[in-house]
Motif scaffolding. Structure first.
Motif, PDB file in Angstrom:
ATOM      1  N   SER A 158     -22.531 -10.939 -55.172  1.00 36.68           N
ATOM      2  CA  SER A 158     -21.845 -11.782 -55.764  1.00 36.68           C
ATOM      3  C   SER A 158     -21.287 -12.825 -55.268  1.00 36.68           C
ATOM      4  O   SER A 158     -20.874 -13.848 -55.982  1.00 36.68           O
ATOM      5  N   LYS A 159     -21.141 -13.134 -53.865  1.00 37.41           N
ATOM      6  CA  LYS A 159     -20.593 -13.999 -53.374  1.00 37.41           C
ATOM      7  C   LYS A 159     -21.567 -15.255 -53.193  1.00 37.41           C
ATOM      8  O   LYS A 159     -21.213 -16.197 -52.843  1.00 37.41           O
ATOM      9  N   HIS A 160     -22.741 -14.814 -53.552  1.00 35.98           N
ATOM     10  CA  HIS A 160     -23.676 -16.097 -53.425  1.00 35.98           C
ATOM     11  C   HIS A 160     -24.433 -16.512 -54.697  1.00 35.98           C
ATOM     12  O   HIS A 160     -25.355 -17.350 -54.790  1.00 35.98           O
ATOM     13  N   VAL A 161     -23.756 -15.987 -55.717  1.00 38.51           N
ATOM     14  CA  VAL A 161     -24.061 -16.300 -57.108  1.00 38.51           C
ATOM     15  C   VAL A 161     -22.824 -16.505 -57.952  1.00 38.51           C
ATOM     16  O   VAL A 161     -21.926 -15.995 -58.009  1.00 38.51           O
ATOM     17  N   SER A 162     -22.757 -17.903 -58.572  1.00 41.25           N
ATOM     18  CA  SER A 162     -21.971 -17.944 -59.558  1.00 41.25           C
ATOM     19  C   SER A 162     -22.353 -18.754 -60.705  1.00 41.25           C
ATOM     20  O   SER A 162     -23.413 -19.331 -60.651  1.00 41.25           O
ATOM     21  N   LEU A 163     -21.423 -18.791 -61.721  1.00 36.89           N
ATOM     22  CA  LEU A 163     -21.782 -19.275 -63.187  1.00 36.89           C
ATOM     23  C   LEU A 163     -20.505 -19.874 -63.490  1.00 36.89           C
ATOM     24  O   LEU A 163     -19.434 -19.606 -63.750  1.00 36.89           O
ATOM     25  N   ASN A 164     -20.426 -21.206 -63.886  1.00 31.54           N
ATOM     26  CA  ASN A 164     -19.679 -22.051 -64.422  1.00 31.54           C
ATOM     27  C   ASN A 164     -20.078 -22.739 -65.723  1.00 31.54           C
ATOM     28  O   ASN A 164     -20.911 -23.150 -66.090  1.00 31.54           O
ATOM     29  N   GLN A 165     -19.353 -22.135 -66.732  1.00 37.28           N
ATOM     30  CA  GLN A 165     -19.598 -22.552 -68.251  1.00 37.28           C
ATOM     31  C   GLN A 165     -18.476 -23.661 -68.762  1.00 37.28           C
ATOM     32  O   GLN A 165     -17.352 -23.530 -68.460  1.00 37.28           O
ATOM     33  N   ASP A 166     -19.190 -24.657 -69.443  1.00 33.02           N
ATOM     34  CA  ASP A 166     -18.275 -25.663 -69.997  1.00 33.02           C
ATOM     35  C   ASP A 166     -18.237 -25.167 -71.328  1.00 33.02           C
ATOM     36  O   ASP A 166     -19.035 -25.250 -72.305  1.00 33.02           O
TER      37      ASP A 166
END
Length: 399
Positions: A158-166
């Motif tokens: 979880s610390k190495h994968v992130s998702l950012n949604q516009d």
């Protein structure tokens, strides 16, 4: 001569060595003690809050921190526009297939950061191997204290994968960190593939549900048509009627014809009585008038006036006929819905479209070594200043 009297030459000779020794001792003191003097002025609080953390940060960021490579990709979940299904399918499925347009984007993002995605990536221990590469320092490894449990792996993942949604453009950015460039791109590519597989499963489920609901609608409509047709046929057999309205029309035509014949016969009788009262045709014509009148009463009785008349049968027959007609229309609409569902099932309703493919980084983005050291230094200075003011206030209060 006083005892404390000394000649001038003797006084100079005895004072000169003492002065030279004093100068030499003072010069030696100034050369040896500046560092000690500086260290003596450093308070333990400053050393503990500023110097020690900064030194540790220099050691960690300068020699121990492992290089971290970042791979980014961007995608969008698109929904294919189509006509909304009608009938029962529209109530059960909704205007958009299974509500995918409102939840598919969140579903893909949640799945990419879930334990299921981590398990799929680590089906042959790939993540354990990537997070414990030989070049990874002991402080940054996954197995810091020996064997790793599944929850430890998920916390590290979880610390190495992130998702950012516009929210405005609905574009999602997937960011993956790893200790090798090829590892970061592999994880990013696999997560996108798993997200596409999730969307395909949602598509399959929605298509199956849509066709199944449409088929159930057709089945129910056919059953309703069968029941209403059977009830109408049974009513016709029991009441010996085909169509009361049509039969009433035939009866009205017959009554009209009998009435015309009756009027003509009466007119003829009146003419004969006026010119030949003893004409032998009068009894025959009068008998015909009686017969026509009786026949008219019979036909009129078939239309109204009795429990078995066509007027009494028309209400029930009309209700059954309307039920049958409504069932046939439902069946026609259900067949149209089934055809539309089959057409929608042949094409994909929701799909993942990649805007930016996962890149292969050629430079480590993390850690930012100088920035990390300066951050520790600034935070240490802030902590030292706050604690110094706090301790000074406590001392003044106690004094």
């Amino acid at each position: 001569m006083p005892s404390d009297f000394h000649p001038a030459g003797q006084e100079e000779q005895s004072g000169k060595p003492m002065l030279l020794s004093h100068i030499k001792s003072t010069d030696r003191t100034e050369r040896v003690h500046p560092v000690r003097r500086i260290l003596s002025r450093i308070s333990p609080l400053f050393a503990l809050t500023v110097l020690l953390p900064t030194a540790l940060a220099v050691v960690y960021f300068g020699f121990l921190a492992s290089d971290v490579y970042v791979s980014e990709s961007k995608y969008i979940v698109r929904t294919q526009g189509k006509q909304a299904p009608s009938g029962l399918a529209s109530l059960l499925v909704g205007g958009d297939v299974a509500g995918l347009s409102g939840s598919a984007i969140s579903a893909v993002a949640e799945y990419a950061a879930s334990r299921d995605a981590m398990t799929a990536l680590n089906d042959r221990g790939q993540l354990n191997q990537m997070y414990n590469r030989p070049e990874v320092t002991w402080f940054d490894r996954l197995q810091l204290f020996g064997a790793t449990k599944r929850e430890d792996l998920y916390s590290f993942f979880s610390k190495h994968v992130s998702l950012n949604q516009d929210n405005q453009t609905s574009i999602t950015t997937l960011v993956v960190k790893a200790y090798r460039p090829e590892d970061a791109r592999w994880i990013n590519e696999r997560l996108l593939t798993l997200g596409e597989g999730l969307v395909n499963r949602l598509n399959d489920r929605s298509r199956i549900d849509l066709v199944r609901y449409a088929q159930q609608e057709v089945k129910d409509a056919k059953e309703q048509v069968r029941v209403t047709a059977l009830a109408l046929a049974q009513y016709r057999n029991e009441h010996a009627v085909i169509d009361p309205e049509k039969q009433a029309g035939v009866s009205l035509q017959m009554i009209s014809k009998l009435q015309d014949d009756l009027i003509a016969t009466r007119t003829q009788v009146m003419q004969i009585r006026a010119f030949a009262p003893n004409n032998p045709q009068l009894p025959v014509l009068q008998a015909r008038i009686a017969s026509l009148t009786k026949e008219m009463k019979i036909e009129t009785g078939k239309l109204t006036g009795t429990s078995g008349s066509l007027a009494a049968k028309t209400a029930d027959y009309t209700r059954l006929a309307l039920d049958s007609e409504y069932a046939e229309k439902l069946l026609a609409n259900a067949l149209v819905s089934l055809q539309s569902a089959n057409n929608d099932a042949r094409r994909q309703q929701v799909y993942v479209e990649r805007i930016v493919q996962p890149n292969l980084p050629d430079k480590a983005h993390e850690p930012r070594r100088l920035r990390g050291i300066l951050s520790v230094l600034v935070l240490g200075l802030v902590a030292w200043g706050v604690l110094k003011m706090l301790f000074s206030a406590m001392l003044e209060h106690n004094a």
